[in-house]
Design a protein around this motif. Structure first.
Motif, short mmCIF file in Angstrom:
data_model
loop_
_atom_site.label_atom_id
_atom_site.label_comp_id
_atom_site.label_asym_id
_atom_site.label_seq_id
_atom_site.Cartn_x
_atom_site.Cartn_y
_atom_site.Cartn_z
N ASP A 1 0.81 -1.21 0.00
CA ASP A 1 0.00 0.00 0.00
C ASP A 1 0.85 1.27 0.00
N ARG A 2 2.13 1.15 0.37
CA ARG A 2 3.04 2.30 0.31
C ARG A 2 3.57 2.52 -1.10
N LEU A 3 3.64 1.44 -1.88
CA LEU A 3 4.28 1.53 -3.19
C LEU A 3 3.55 2.47 -4.13
N SER A 4 2.22 2.54 -4.03
CA SER A 4 1.48 3.43 -4.93
C SER A 4 1.88 4.88 -4.70
N HIS A 5 2.16 5.25 -3.45
CA HIS A 5 2.62 6.61 -3.16
C HIS A 5 4.02 6.83 -3.72
N TYR A 6 4.91 5.85 -3.53
CA TYR A 6 6.26 5.98 -4.07
C TYR A 6 6.22 6.06 -5.59
N ALA A 7 5.30 5.31 -6.21
CA ALA A 7 5.21 5.28 -7.67
C ALA A 7 4.90 6.67 -8.24
N ALA A 8 4.11 7.46 -7.51
CA ALA A 8 3.78 8.81 -7.99
C ALA A 8 5.04 9.67 -8.07
N VAL A 9 5.93 9.52 -7.10
CA VAL A 9 7.20 10.25 -7.13
C VAL A 9 8.05 9.77 -8.29
N MET A 10 8.08 8.44 -8.48
CA MET A 10 8.85 7.88 -9.59
C MET A 10 8.38 8.44 -10.93
N GLN A 11 7.06 8.53 -11.11
CA GLN A 11 6.51 9.06 -12.35
C GLN A 11 7.04 10.46 -12.65
N GLU A 12 7.05 11.32 -11.65
CA GLU A 12 7.50 12.69 -11.86
C GLU A 12 8.96 12.76 -12.29
N GLU A 13 9.81 11.97 -11.66
CA GLU A 13 11.23 11.99 -12.01
C GLU A 13 11.47 11.38 -13.39
N ILE A 14 10.75 10.32 -13.72
CA ILE A 14 10.89 9.69 -15.04
C ILE A 14 10.42 10.64 -16.13
N ALA A 15 9.29 11.31 -15.90
CA ALA A 15 8.78 12.27 -16.89
C ALA A 15 9.77 13.40 -17.12
N ALA A 16 10.39 13.87 -16.05
CA ALA A 16 11.37 14.96 -16.18
C ALA A 16 12.57 14.51 -17.02
N LEU A 17 13.01 13.27 -16.82
CA LEU A 17 14.13 12.76 -17.61
C LEU A 17 13.74 12.63 -19.08
N ALA A 18 12.56 12.07 -19.34
CA ALA A 18 12.10 11.90 -20.72
C ALA A 18 11.99 13.25 -21.43
N ASP A 19 11.60 14.28 -20.72
CA ASP A 19 11.47 15.61 -21.33
C ASP A 19 12.82 16.24 -21.64
N ARG A 20 13.86 15.86 -20.92
CA ARG A 20 15.18 16.46 -21.14
C ARG A 20 15.90 15.90 -22.37
N TRP A 21 15.57 14.68 -22.75
CA TRP A 21 16.26 14.08 -23.90
C TRP A 21 15.84 14.76 -25.20
N TRP B 1 1.14 3.62 -11.63
CA TRP B 1 0.98 2.43 -10.80
C TRP B 1 -0.09 1.49 -11.38
N GLN B 2 -1.17 2.07 -11.89
CA GLN B 2 -2.26 1.26 -12.43
C GLN B 2 -1.88 0.55 -13.72
N LEU C 1 11.50 -3.22 -8.57
CA LEU C 1 10.82 -3.69 -9.77
C LEU C 1 9.80 -2.67 -10.27
N THR C 2 9.10 -2.04 -9.33
CA THR C 2 8.16 -0.98 -9.71
C THR C 2 8.88 0.16 -10.38
N GLU C 3 9.96 0.63 -9.77
CA GLU C 3 10.73 1.74 -10.30
C GLU C 3 11.29 1.42 -11.69
N ALA C 4 11.91 0.25 -11.82
CA ALA C 4 12.53 -0.12 -13.09
C ALA C 4 11.49 -0.31 -14.19
N SER C 5 10.36 -0.93 -13.86
CA SER C 5 9.32 -1.14 -14.87
C SER C 5 8.71 0.17 -15.34
N LEU C 6 8.43 1.07 -14.41
CA LEU C 6 7.90 2.38 -14.79
C LEU C 6 8.88 3.13 -15.68
N ALA C 7 10.16 3.09 -15.32
CA ALA C 7 11.16 3.81 -16.09
C ALA C 7 11.34 3.21 -17.48
#
Length: 372
Positions: free
Chosen positions: A113-133, A300-301, A327-333
């Motif tokens: 139940d904590r992972l969904s909260h962490y996933a939201a942070v992961m999304q923001e950092e991944i999106a920022a990286l994708a935008d920089r390329w 996360w969904q 695994l959540t972090e790597a899969s999202l990225a």
């Protein structure tokens, strides 16, 4: 005593030892080649690093037994003493006697139940990286993935408790540790030498402890705060309803962040390298990213539908208490970046593994190609 179930144990001493230095120069010049040569001499091979005798497990059955049986093959001796002196007595470095209590204290921080909260942070950092390329840009995937995972580690651990200056300082420390820890652990007698690498490591370690101490103290003072990893650690209780003291918190934070950032970034870097060398697997990943994400950042969904992405990540990842987090972090990225970009190997680039705290490519230059 170590023994093989299927055949007699072959033990030997590695040839080529020099007076006083032993195998130190061969090991220091090219550690991976040297270690890779040892299985030809036996299943359990003794080497000498200056004044230190080391036994190397060269048979997979022996390695599996030593890694799986933490009671018999405890985290004791000069190697783990050096690790604990630098990075503290955390879950990944503690002896068997401390492991159960630490595991009980740490487990709630990695509940599903904590992972969904962490996933939201992961999304923001991944999106920022994708935008920089940018299309046509050549990047070092090793550096890019490590920068991503350290940013995620700092933000999921400390949330909004740190300002950008402190976060940048923490990320800098994290960049220094993996480069110096390997040598310091295996060649501890070199740590007293006034080399630039040793001075850089000592400065980073001192800064890290100051940063973490401030954040932990601030967390203690606050009655409520963001639901990050630190809040879970502050609330954690063992069987006797005792929490962690300041030193225990600092030790767990150091091991958590360093292990999480380094191992996940290595898994991602190897994943991109292998995908670039195996077009059918890459095409399946891209097709899945298109079908599930359509150019968007994974959430996360989305994870249950990213089945091929999950298989790719598991092929390259480490198992531990933070496995679900990693695994959540790597899969999202992997899925999110693949939905917008294709990473192509740079012609002529030679990818060699580097001996750091985990095995990762020394460098991995790849060209960014836009997909949409």
């Amino acid at each position: 005593m170590l023994a093989l179930d299927s055949a007699p144990l072959r033990s030997a001493r590695a040839p080529g030892s020099w007076p006083l230095a032993g195998h130190l120069f061969r090991f220091g010049r090219d550690p991976l080649r040297f270690l890779g040569s040892l299985p030809a001499h036996g299943d359990l091979v003794e080497i000498r690093l200056a004044v230190q005798d080391v036994h190397v497990l060269c048979h997979p059955d022996l390695a599996r037994r030593a890694l799986a049986d933490g009671r018999t093959f405890d985290r004791t001796g000069p190697v783990y003493d050096r690790i604990r002196a630098d990075m503290g007595n955390g879950l990944a470095t503690c002896a068997h006697t401390d492991h159960r209590r630490q595991r009980l204290l740490m487990q709630p921080a990695f509940r599903r139940d904590r992972l969904s909260h962490y996933a939201a942070v992961m999304q923001e950092e991944i999106a920022a990286l994708a935008d920089r390329w940018r299309p046509g840009q050549v990047i070092d995937v090793v550096e890019a993935m490590f920068a991503l995972t350290t940013s995620i580690a700092v933000r999921t651990l400390f949330s909004s408790r740190v300002d950008e200056s402190t976060a940048a300082g923490l990320r800098h420390c994290l960049d220094v540790f993996p480069r110096g820890s390997y040598t310091r652990v295996l060649l501890p007698f070199t740590t007293a030498l006034p080399t630039p690498a040793n001075r850089r490591f000592a400065r980073a370690l001192a800064q890290w402890r100051i940063y973490v101490g401030r954040v932990v103290a601030d967390g203690r003072r606050r009655q409520s705060g963001p639901q990050d990893l630190l809040s879970s650690l502050l609330d954690a209780r063992d069987d006797e309803q005792s929490g962690m003291n300041e030193q225990e918190l600092a030790d767990q934070i150091a091991v958590l962040v360093l292990a999480g950032a380094e191992t996940t970034s290595a898994a991602l870097a190897w994943s991109w390298h292998l995908l670039g060398a195996h077009p059918p697997a890459e095409e399946e990943l891209l097709a899945e990213a298109d079908a599930v994400l359509g150019g968007a950042v994974a959430t996360w969904q989305d994870l249950p539908r990213l089945e091929h992405t999950d298989r790719v990540v598991r092929e390259a990842a480490t198992q531990c208490i933070g496995e679900s987090f990693a695994l959540t972090e790597a899969s999202l990225a992997l899925a999110s970046l693949a939905s917008r970009w294709r990473l192509r190997p740079v012609p002529g680039a030679v990818v060699r593994p580097a001996a750091r705290s985990v095995l990762c490519p020394r460098t991995l230059p790849m060209r960014v190609v836009g997909r949409h």
